[in-house]
Design a protein around this motif. Structure first.
Motif, PDB file in Angstrom:
ATOM      1  N   ARG A   1       0.831  -1.205   0.000  1.00  0.00           N
ATOM      2  CA  ARG A   1       0.000   0.000   0.000  1.00  0.00           C
ATOM      3  C   ARG A   1       0.866   1.256   0.000  1.00  0.00           C
ATOM      4  N   LEU A   2       1.947   1.232   0.773  1.00  0.00           N
ATOM      5  CA  LEU A   2       2.853   2.381   0.835  1.00  0.00           C
ATOM      6  C   LEU A   2       3.543   2.589  -0.507  1.00  0.00           C
ATOM      7  N   VAL A   3       3.955   1.498  -1.160  1.00  0.00           N
ATOM      8  CA  VAL A   3       4.604   1.600  -2.475  1.00  0.00           C
ATOM      9  C   VAL A   3       3.633   2.183  -3.504  1.00  0.00           C
ATOM     10  N   VAL A   4       2.371   1.731  -3.458  1.00  0.00           N
ATOM     11  CA  VAL A   4       1.348   2.259  -4.376  1.00  0.00           C
ATOM     12  C   VAL A   4       1.165   3.757  -4.150  1.00  0.00           C
ATOM     13  N   PHE A   5       1.106   4.157  -2.870  1.00  0.00           N
ATOM     14  CA  PHE A   5       0.930   5.570  -2.542  1.00  0.00           C
ATOM     15  C   PHE A   5       2.108   6.409  -3.028  1.00  0.00           C
ATOM     16  N   LEU A   6       3.319   5.939  -2.751  1.00  0.00           N
ATOM     17  CA  LEU A   6       4.516   6.668  -3.176  1.00  0.00           C
ATOM     18  C   LEU A   6       4.592   6.739  -4.702  1.00  0.00           C
ATOM     19  N   GLY A   7       4.221   5.647  -5.360  1.00  0.00           N
ATOM     20  CA  GLY A   7       4.227   5.645  -6.820  1.00  0.00           C
ATOM     21  C   GLY A   7       3.218   6.627  -7.393  1.00  0.00           C
ATOM     22  N   TYR A   8       2.042   6.703  -6.755  1.00  0.00           N
ATOM     23  CA  TYR A   8       1.007   7.646  -7.196  1.00  0.00           C
ATOM     24  C   TYR A   8       1.485   9.095  -7.042  1.00  0.00           C
ATOM     25  N   VAL A   9       2.056   9.404  -5.863  1.00  0.00           N
ATOM     26  CA  VAL A   9       2.546  10.765  -5.611  1.00  0.00           C
ATOM     27  C   VAL A   9       3.679  11.111  -6.570  1.00  0.00           C
ATOM     28  N   ALA A  10       4.605  10.172  -6.760  1.00  0.00           N
ATOM     29  CA  ALA A  10       5.734  10.417  -7.666  1.00  0.00           C
ATOM     30  C   ALA A  10       5.252  10.645  -9.095  1.00  0.00           C
TER      31      ALA A  10
ATOM     32  N   VAL B   1       2.137  11.803 -10.157  1.00  0.00           N
ATOM     33  CA  VAL B   1       1.425  13.067 -10.355  1.00  0.00           C
ATOM     34  C   VAL B   1       2.358  14.265 -10.159  1.00  0.00           C
ATOM     35  N   SER B   2       3.417  14.092  -9.359  1.00  0.00           N
ATOM     36  CA  SER B   2       4.324  15.218  -9.088  1.00  0.00           C
ATOM     37  C   SER B   2       5.143  15.614 -10.308  1.00  0.00           C
ATOM     38  N   ARG B   3       5.155  14.773 -11.323  1.00  0.00           N
ATOM     39  CA  ARG B   3       5.883  15.100 -12.557  1.00  0.00           C
ATOM     40  C   ARG B   3       5.117  16.097 -13.415  1.00  0.00           C
ATOM     41  N   MET B   4       3.832  16.289 -13.097  1.00  0.00           N
ATOM     42  CA  MET B   4       3.014  17.229 -13.866  1.00  0.00           C
ATOM     43  C   MET B   4       3.320  18.658 -13.406  1.00  0.00           C
ATOM     44  N   LYS B   5       3.485  19.550 -14.358  1.00  0.00           N
ATOM     45  CA  LYS B   5       3.860  20.933 -14.055  1.00  0.00           C
ATOM     46  C   LYS B   5       2.832  21.612 -13.158  1.00  0.00           C
ATOM     47  N   ASP B   6       1.552  21.434 -13.468  1.00  0.00           N
ATOM     48  CA  ASP B   6       0.508  22.082 -12.671  1.00  0.00           C
ATOM     49  C   ASP B   6       0.496  21.558 -11.237  1.00  0.00           C
ATOM     50  N   ILE B   7       0.753  20.260 -11.060  1.00  0.00           N
ATOM     51  CA  ILE B   7       0.772  19.680  -9.717  1.00  0.00           C
ATOM     52  C   ILE B   7       1.967  20.208  -8.930  1.00  0.00           C
ATOM     53  N   GLN B   8       3.082  20.443  -9.600  1.00  0.00           N
ATOM     54  CA  GLN B   8       4.246  20.998  -8.919  1.00  0.00           C
ATOM     55  C   GLN B   8       3.934  22.375  -8.333  1.00  0.00           C
ATOM     56  N   ARG B   9       3.140  23.162  -9.048  1.00  0.00           N
ATOM     57  CA  ARG B   9       2.740  24.470  -8.528  1.00  0.00           C
ATOM     58  C   ARG B   9       1.765  24.308  -7.359  1.00  0.00           C
ATOM     59  N   VAL B  10       0.900  23.316  -7.411  1.00  0.00           N
ATOM     60  CA  VAL B  10       0.013  23.038  -6.282  1.00  0.00           C
ATOM     61  C   VAL B  10       0.837  22.662  -5.056  1.00  0.00           C
ATOM     62  N   PHE B  11       1.886  21.885  -5.262  1.00  0.00           N
ATOM     63  CA  PHE B  11       2.772  21.501  -4.151  1.00  0.00           C
ATOM     64  C   PHE B  11       3.488  22.726  -3.578  1.00  0.00           C
ATOM     65  N   MET B  12       3.773  23.716  -4.409  1.00  0.00           N
ATOM     66  CA  MET B  12       4.381  24.956  -3.918  1.00  0.00           C
ATOM     67  C   MET B  12       3.394  25.727  -3.044  1.00  0.00           C
TER      68      MET B  12
ATOM     69  N   LEU C   1       6.559  13.698   8.236  1.00  0.00           N
ATOM     70  CA  LEU C   1       7.251  14.901   7.775  1.00  0.00           C
ATOM     71  C   LEU C   1       8.162  14.578   6.591  1.00  0.00           C
ATOM     72  N   TRP C   2       8.831  13.421   6.644  1.00  0.00           N
ATOM     73  CA  TRP C   2       9.676  13.019   5.509  1.00  0.00           C
ATOM     74  C   TRP C   2       8.824  12.850   4.256  1.00  0.00           C
ATOM     75  N   LEU C   3       7.647  12.254   4.435  1.00  0.00           N
ATOM     76  CA  LEU C   3       6.762  12.015   3.290  1.00  0.00           C
ATOM     77  C   LEU C   3       6.281  13.327   2.682  1.00  0.00           C
ATOM     78  N   GLN C   4       6.110  14.348   3.525  1.00  0.00           N
ATOM     79  CA  GLN C   4       5.658  15.652   3.027  1.00  0.00           C
ATOM     80  C   GLN C   4       6.665  16.303   2.081  1.00  0.00           C
ATOM     81  N   LYS C   5       7.903  15.842   2.119  1.00  0.00           N
ATOM     82  CA  LYS C   5       8.893  16.383   1.190  1.00  0.00           C
ATOM     83  C   LYS C   5       8.555  16.032  -0.248  1.00  0.00           C
ATOM     84  N   LEU C   6       7.685  15.032  -0.418  1.00  0.00           N
ATOM     85  CA  LEU C   6       7.220  14.675  -1.758  1.00  0.00           C
ATOM     86  C   LEU C   6       6.027  15.517  -2.189  1.00  0.00           C
ATOM     87  N   THR C   7       5.259  16.021  -1.221  1.00  0.00           N
ATOM     88  CA  THR C   7       4.014  16.720  -1.557  1.00  0.00           C
ATOM     89  C   THR C   7       4.078  18.228  -1.317  1.00  0.00           C
TER      90      THR C   7
END
Length: 292
Positions: free
Chosen positions: A137-146, A148-159, A258-264
């Motif tokens: 489940r954790l691998v699926v979650f990390l894979g999902y975040v990784a 979507v984070s490649r999308m330019k618009d999502i990167q701005r949402v993360f900012m 907190l470590w996980l938030q570094k992805l989001t």
């Protein structure tokens, strides 16, 4: 701390929730900032038993989901420069929530449970088998975040997500909410929804280990049935971690989240912090000064 302010990043903006209202601040294409504010009332004010521990977490989850979808719809419209606000109908809201919940169930229950069922069926110990499922489940979650984070618009949402956290961190430290001051703070916060999801993954290992069901569909059914229990427990742990975040054992407990938030989250620029400050000030209770 009299009230724990919270928020959510949206498209080109931030939504903040205060004691009596919520506000969405969005940067429009012409660089102006539009603020949409409205009072919020929780069903827990009418039905006080819903404030009880472990029940309130489920209520807050659904209310936050509804509020978040409304905020995303408004921000998408404003970010595109639309003049008129088109509110989602009740049917559209229901459909959006149903699709969101359905996607979450498929990603974080159906897929991990199915993979575990076929790859770890030989493991007799129920707890160990659930550990394997939790890891999947954790691998699926990390894979999902990784992904979507490649999308330019999502990167701005993360900012903007980072900007939201910086503002709340600055407020909780008792600092003046100026762009310069807020930028000094971290983009990470222990009460973040990302941390909540990680706690959910860990809690599922414990709770699901106490439930046995025959067959794949039986296991999936009981996991869906126990979701309110998982959400209720995870919410209480998240509140406790936020309240005692400076204690030794609690610091260890919240560290993975907190470590996980570094992805989001991403470091925001000054203009994004300005938007987050305006959203926060719109819901901040008059005369509310918080110093820890």
């Amino acid at each position: 701390m009299s009230f724990q302010y919270g928020g959510q990043a949206v498209i080109e903006g931030v939504m903040m929730r205060g004691p009596d209202s919520r506000a969405i601040a969005v940067r429009r294409p012409d660089e102006t900032i539009i603020i949409n504010e409205k009072p919020v009332g929780s069903i827990t004010r009418r039905l006080t038993f819903l404030k009880l521990p472990f029940i309130r977490g489920v209520v807050m989850l659904f209310e936050s989901l509804i509020m978040g979808i409304e905020a995303l719809a408004f921000s998408a419209e404003q970010a595109m420069g639309e003049e008129e606000e088109e509110k989602l109908s009740k049917w559209e809201m229901f459909l959006t929530i149903a699709v969101s919940l359905g996607l979450a169930i498929v990603l974080f229950i159906v897929i991990p449970t199915t993979l575990t069922y076929y790859t770890a069926s030989a493991i007799q110990d129920n707890f160990v088998r659930n550990l394997v499922e939790g890891a999947i489940r954790l691998v699926v979650f990390l894979g999902y975040v990784a992904g979507v984070s490649r999308m330019k618009d999502i990167q701005r949402v993360f900012m903007y997500h980072g900007a939201e956290h910086k503002v709340i961190n600055a407020y909780e430290a008792g600092k003046e909410l100026t762009v310069e001051e807020v930028q000094k703070f971290s983009t990470l916060h222990p009460r973040c929804g990302t941390s909540f999801l990680l706690i959910v993954i860990l809690i599922k290992v414990v709770i699901f280990s106490g439930v046995t069901a025959s067959g794949l569909f039986g296991q999936i059914f009981f996991r869906i049935l126990l979701l309110p229990v998982v959400a209720g427990v995870a919410y209480e742990l998240l509140k406790l971690s936020g309240k005692y975040q400076d204690r030794g054992l609690c610091r260890i407990f919240i560290a993975p989240g907190l470590w996980l938030q570094k992805l989001t989250t991403r470091e925001p620029d000054d203009s994004q912090v300005e938007v987050a400050i305006k959203a926060f000030n719109a819901v901040r209770k008059e005369g509310d000064i918080n110093v820890r």
